[in-house]
Design an enzyme around this catalytic site. Sequence first.
Site, PDB file in Angstrom:
ATOM      1  N   GLU A  90       8.981  17.437  15.224  1.00 10.27           N
ATOM      2  CA  GLU A  90       9.379  17.139  13.848  1.00 10.27           C
ATOM      3  C   GLU A  90       8.570  18.037  12.907  1.00 10.27           C
ATOM      4  O   GLU A  90       7.341  18.070  12.965  1.00 10.27           O
ATOM      5  CB  GLU A  90       9.108  15.668  13.514  1.00 10.27           C
ATOM      6  CG  GLU A  90       9.644  15.308  12.143  1.00 10.27           C
ATOM      7  CD  GLU A  90       9.432  13.840  11.774  1.00 10.27           C
ATOM      8  OE1 GLU A  90       8.333  13.315  12.027  1.00 10.27           O
ATOM      9  OE2 GLU A  90      10.367  13.240  11.228  1.00 10.27           O
ATOM     10  N   LYS A 146       0.886  -1.173   0.000  1.00  2.00           N
ATOM     11  CA  LYS A 146       0.000   0.000   0.000  1.00  2.00           C
ATOM     12  C   LYS A 146       0.916   1.213   0.000  1.00  2.00           C
ATOM     13  O   LYS A 146       1.382   1.655   1.049  1.00  2.00           O
ATOM     14  CB  LYS A 146      -0.884  -0.013   1.251  1.00  2.00           C
ATOM     15  CG  LYS A 146      -2.156   0.775   1.166  1.00  2.00           C
ATOM     16  CD  LYS A 146      -2.021   2.215   0.771  1.00  2.00           C
ATOM     17  CE  LYS A 146      -1.808   3.192   1.889  1.00  2.00           C
ATOM     18  NZ  LYS A 146      -1.639   4.587   1.385  1.00  2.00           N
ATOM     19  N   CYS A 169      13.132  11.193   7.192  1.00  2.00           N
ATOM     20  CA  CYS A 169      13.079  10.916   8.626  1.00  2.00           C
ATOM     21  C   CYS A 169      14.444  11.149   9.253  1.00  2.00           C
ATOM     22  O   CYS A 169      14.546  11.373  10.451  1.00  2.00           O
ATOM     23  CB  CYS A 169      12.558   9.513   8.896  1.00  2.00           C
ATOM     24  SG  CYS A 169      13.242   8.301   7.801  1.00  2.00           S
ATOM     25  N   GLU A 228       8.682   2.399  11.700  1.00  2.00           N
ATOM     26  CA  GLU A 228       9.784   3.336  11.459  1.00  2.00           C
ATOM     27  C   GLU A 228       9.151   4.714  11.346  1.00  2.00           C
ATOM     28  O   GLU A 228       8.378   4.952  10.417  1.00  2.00           O
ATOM     29  CB  GLU A 228      10.471   2.927  10.147  1.00  2.00           C
ATOM     30  CG  GLU A 228      11.881   3.394  10.042  1.00  2.00           C
ATOM     31  CD  GLU A 228      12.703   2.989  11.239  1.00  2.00           C
ATOM     32  OE1 GLU A 228      13.096   3.893  11.985  1.00  2.00           O
ATOM     33  OE2 GLU A 228      12.918   1.789  11.455  1.00  2.00           O
TER      34      GLU A 228
END
Length: 494
Positions: free
Chosen positions: A384, A174, A283, A249
């Site tokens: 973030e 996906k 990331c 993750e």
Amino acid sequence: MTTFRNFIAGEWVAPSTGEYFDNVNPADARDVVGRFPKSTRADVDRAVESAWRGFAVWSRTPAPARGDVLRRVGDLLAARKEELAALMTREMGKPLQETRGDVQEGIDTAYYAATEGRRLFGHVVPSELRNKWAMTYRRPIGVCGLITPFNFPLAIPTWKAFPALLCGNAVILKPAEDVPHTATVLVEVLLEAGLPPEVIQLVHGMGETVGAALVEHPRVPVVSFTGSTETGSIVGQECGRRHKRLSLEMGGKNAQIVLDDADLDLALEGVLWGAFGTTGQRCTATSRLIVQAGVHDRFVAMLEARAKALRLGDGRQAGTDVGPLIHAASREKVESYVGVGAEQGAELVTGGRRAEGAGLEHGFFFEPTIFTGVTGGSRLDQEEIFGPVLSVIRVADADEAFRVNNGVKYGLSSSLYTRDLNVAFRAMQELDNGITYVNAPTIGAEAHLPFGGVKETGNGHREGGWEVYEFYSETKVCYVDYSGTLQRAQIDNY
Ligand code: ADP
């Protein structure tokens, strides 16, 4: 305009709803790459049913033969590298040099997986009893649901799919709804390389429907997710409730530390690449720069000059350093942090605005942005942002730098620039991250090493390298007693 399809049960098929969504070029939202299926749970159900049929065949195929398919995948990706890089830049925005790197990571991952087919080691261990053998081997698990983000449209799906396939599992991919074209070509390549069709399923669509359906499906025992911490926590709760094997993750708030004795020219190249490469949407992006007081002002001046000179634009044009953000909502989020910085007393050194020059009017561009005077514990230090925003924090010494580095909830990567070997080794020990770079930026993972973070970045698993093969296989232990008698462990010898 091209209408794309899902790949389910060995065929390219329309979604059960007949509905589609537009995939747009973030550098120019008028440019629609194609229409992609808005799939539902019904499509996921069909994919799961078919994937188990694929699993029955593939799990019985010898691992070296599975590896041969992945070697051909590597060859085909290499042959189509330029084409893939160009279509990836069109749908995702990062410059061609970066999308070429993204494809190369897929190629490297394929070749690594191919050779792992001839390893996939187990152990033979001495038994405590006579005439008895004890051994382990790695067994496939079943159907793996892979949910991937937009920022590495090829590399991340390959990090997950290739080891999952090499281990003998079937895969349902996906991809992020922002980058479905790259995933489509990846599936074409897998099929062309000779993967039996039902072993791979591609279901396009929204996270809350298709992603959630995979996570909640009782016959998808393995889920691997890369994306935001918020979504990852939903995925984690759902998988926990169902006792699934899950790899997460998620976010990062990575810092580059520059000490007084650092090679400043080298550190400058590192921070520019780390903070503004991929428009800060990695990331592992450098979103904090922790600088020792002795070089702080000089280094910030050097950085400001270079950041101002970065060229924004369509990543397919030669000379573009920084592409757009992925979509309008992402740009709004990044923009909101300019207000946050001002409220919290940080100084805006450069950037802070939408970039709207010639050729940029229809894309989601945002100027490379630097704040100084950021304090440990403030929102710019903690949250973030996932955009081209760098927060500079001044520290007195290495110990304070390590404390600031570790004072966030994330723990993906860190970087240290110094010429002092003792400090470098101390940093490798003290910095609370899954990856520490010495005299290199916070980004730059290689496909044959484990990748992942500590604290709220992940849940203890690693992608890449040898470790990921443990995630995608189950350890089976076999004892063979050829003594012809009943031998009782823990009893007969003691
Ligand atoms: P990003 O901000 O990096 O796009 P997201 O976490 O929103 O991160 O998305 C990462 C992937 O997770 C995408 O493929 C997205 O469609 C999917 N996703 C989003 N919401 C859910 C959900 N509730 N369940 C499962 N997958 C989801």
